[in-house]
Every structure is written in C-alpha cells, then in structure tokens.
Design a protein around this motif. Sequence first.
Motif, PDB file in Angstrom:
ATOM      1  N   UNK A 157     -35.790 -20.741  30.043  1.00 34.19           N
ATOM      2  CA  UNK A 157     -36.880 -21.573  28.725  1.00 34.19           C
ATOM      3  C   UNK A 157     -36.906 -19.486  27.226  1.00 34.19           C
ATOM      4  N   UNK A 158     -37.809 -18.837  28.303  1.00 34.70           N
ATOM      5  CA  UNK A 158     -37.712 -17.771  27.629  1.00 34.70           C
ATOM      6  C   UNK A 158     -36.498 -16.685  26.871  1.00 34.70           C
ATOM      7  N   UNK A 159     -35.424 -16.947  27.538  1.00 34.64           N
ATOM      8  CA  UNK A 159     -34.055 -16.365  27.270  1.00 34.64           C
ATOM      9  C   UNK A 159     -33.042 -17.430  26.250  1.00 34.64           C
ATOM     10  N   UNK A 160     -33.494 -18.575  26.360  1.00 39.99           N
ATOM     11  CA  UNK A 160     -32.793 -19.185  25.752  1.00 39.99           C
ATOM     12  C   UNK A 160     -33.388 -19.251  23.936  1.00 39.99           C
ATOM     13  N   UNK A 161     -34.912 -18.744  23.733  1.00 30.75           N
ATOM     14  CA  UNK A 161     -35.709 -18.716  22.473  1.00 30.75           C
ATOM     15  C   UNK A 161     -34.940 -17.420  22.038  1.00 30.75           C
ATOM     16  N   UNK A 162     -35.125 -16.765  22.748  1.00 30.92           N
ATOM     17  CA  UNK A 162     -34.390 -15.229  22.380  1.00 30.92           C
ATOM     18  C   UNK A 162     -33.099 -14.699  21.863  1.00 30.92           C
ATOM     19  N   UNK A 163     -31.901 -15.817  22.541  1.00 30.38           N
ATOM     20  CA  UNK A 163     -30.827 -15.672  22.194  1.00 30.38           C
ATOM     21  C   UNK A 163     -30.763 -16.820  21.101  1.00 30.38           C
ATOM     22  N   UNK A 164     -31.447 -18.129  20.507  1.00 24.36           N
ATOM     23  CA  UNK A 164     -31.697 -18.468  18.933  1.00 24.36           C
ATOM     24  C   UNK A 164     -31.627 -17.562  18.180  1.00 24.36           C
ATOM     25  N   UNK A 165     -33.039 -16.781  18.352  1.00 23.45           N
ATOM     26  CA  UNK A 165     -33.455 -15.909  17.591  1.00 23.45           C
ATOM     27  C   UNK A 165     -31.806 -14.969  17.107  1.00 23.45           C
ATOM     28  N   UNK A 166     -31.290 -14.337  18.666  1.00 21.45           N
ATOM     29  CA  UNK A 166     -30.439 -13.277  18.033  1.00 21.45           C
ATOM     30  C   UNK A 166     -29.472 -13.557  17.205  1.00 21.45           C
ATOM     31  N   UNK A 167     -29.174 -15.294  16.757  1.00 21.46           N
ATOM     32  CA  UNK A 167     -28.577 -15.908  16.114  1.00 21.46           C
ATOM     33  C   UNK A 167     -28.839 -15.685  14.766  1.00 21.46           C
ATOM     34  N   UNK A 168     -29.818 -15.621  14.180  1.00 18.01           N
ATOM     35  CA  UNK A 168     -30.485 -15.824  13.082  1.00 18.01           C
ATOM     36  C   UNK A 168     -30.963 -14.217  12.646  1.00 18.01           C
ATOM     37  N   UNK A 169     -30.524 -13.686  13.661  1.00 17.21           N
ATOM     38  CA  UNK A 169     -30.994 -12.073  13.642  1.00 17.21           C
ATOM     39  C   UNK A 169     -28.953 -11.763  12.622  1.00 17.21           C
ATOM     40  N   UNK A 170     -28.140 -12.394  13.638  1.00 17.14           N
ATOM     41  CA  UNK A 170     -26.963 -12.306  13.279  1.00 17.14           C
ATOM     42  C   UNK A 170     -26.177 -13.208  11.921  1.00 17.14           C
ATOM     43  N   UNK A 171     -27.254 -13.912  11.362  1.00 14.28           N
ATOM     44  CA  UNK A 171     -27.273 -13.868   9.896  1.00 14.28           C
ATOM     45  C   UNK A 171     -27.703 -13.518   8.717  1.00 14.28           C
ATOM     46  N   UNK A 172     -28.174 -12.619   9.380  1.00 15.44           N
ATOM     47  CA  UNK A 172     -29.255 -12.672   8.287  1.00 15.44           C
ATOM     48  C   UNK A 172     -27.848 -10.988   7.603  1.00 15.44           C
TER      49      UNK A 172
END
Length: 228
Positions: A157-172
């Motif tokens: 669960x926490x890893x899934x959230x952090x993976x999602x945030x990584x996608x946001x970082x990549x978009x930036x």
Amino acid sequence: MSTQISTTPLRNRTVGEIAATMPGATAIFRSFKVDFCCHGEVALGEAARERGIDVAELEKALLALDVSEGTKPAPRETGELIDHILTRYHETLRRELPELIAMADKVEAVHARHPQVPHGMADILRQMLGEVEVHMKKEELILFPAMRKRAAGGLDTPIAQLRHEHVDHGAQLEQLEHMTGAFTLPEGACRTWQALYVGSAKLADDLIQHIHLENNILFPRYEEASRS
C-alpha cells in the motif's frame, strides 16, 4: 562483451529489469529518451515502438555495453541501498533544488522580454521542491524504517502511493524539458542562465536514476513476496 544475463530476448524483457541488471543501460535509455523509471514494466520492444525507435538499433546499443565500462552498480544489500538513496539523492535534492529556484527567479526577472526565457520554470521547481520534500519524508519516516525491520513483503500500500508520486515527478520533469527545449541554451545566455540549465539537466538525470533505484530495485523486494 555482452552484458545480457537473461536468456529472454532483450526486446521481450522490461526496460526496468534491463536497467537494473545491465550496467550502463540507464545511460543508453536516457540517450534514446526511453522511460525506464516510471514505466519500467514496459517491454523494450513496446517502449521502442512508443518512441518511434528501431528496436534493433536500441538492442545493438545495449548489447555493445561492456561490463567493465559500466556504471558502478547500486548496493545490493537493502540497508546499504537505502543509505545510498538517502545520501546520494535525498541530500542532493535538498541542497540543489533551492539554488535552482533562486536562479530561475533571477533569469525570469532579468530576461523577461527574451523570447526563449522559461516563463514559469521557477514555479514548477518550487512545486517540485514542496512535493519531493513531502515524498522523501514519507520514505525517511515511514517506509525506509519499515523496510529495515523486515526481510520482505507487506508494504504494497505505501509503495503503491509512492510509485504514483514518482509518476507525478516524471511529469514535472517533462514540463521542464518542454519549456527549456531539453535544456538548450539560447545564443548569448548569461552565466546564471547557463548554470540554471546545467543544474536542471543534472536534476533530471538524478531524479530519473533515483526513481529507477526505488521502482525497479528496492520496491519490488517488498511487493513480490507479499503477493506470493
């Protein structure tokens, strides 16, 4: 000398696995603009098609790598890998991002009328700093201590959230590359502008490698076992 380890053809292996097991592959992927960090689950052949790249040319570049000339591999032991991420990437981001923001503010103000000035770059970097800081705190205070206490599994669960945030970082990062023309300086750019783009290009490389280490090497150790 080939660095291929698996007997599976390269084009059928995921870019994340290749990046994690072939020294020097990450540099090849960056040169071909192949996303191996946020979308590491995509097969090499599919990634090549998405980028309009000849997969044979990409395979040739990867197979030409020499293990002796590859980049130093990340630590294998989990505790050492976490320590490496903290010192090499977390500390670096906290030190360098504020400097980039200050330079971007100056460039945007001094060169406001220049047709190639990166309007809004400081705002994106400021947003990144806030979001990355929260992200890193989650890792430092919650996820990494939990990883140090257990051998594997149970942290999906926490890893899934952090993976999602990584996608946001990549978009930036994509936003930054788009507004700067992949950090291409205009003719006669001042020294601050030059330093801003050099530093931002390094930021992009660092963040991509940082996400790769977590998404493709560290996180799977605590996901796969919990589903087995």
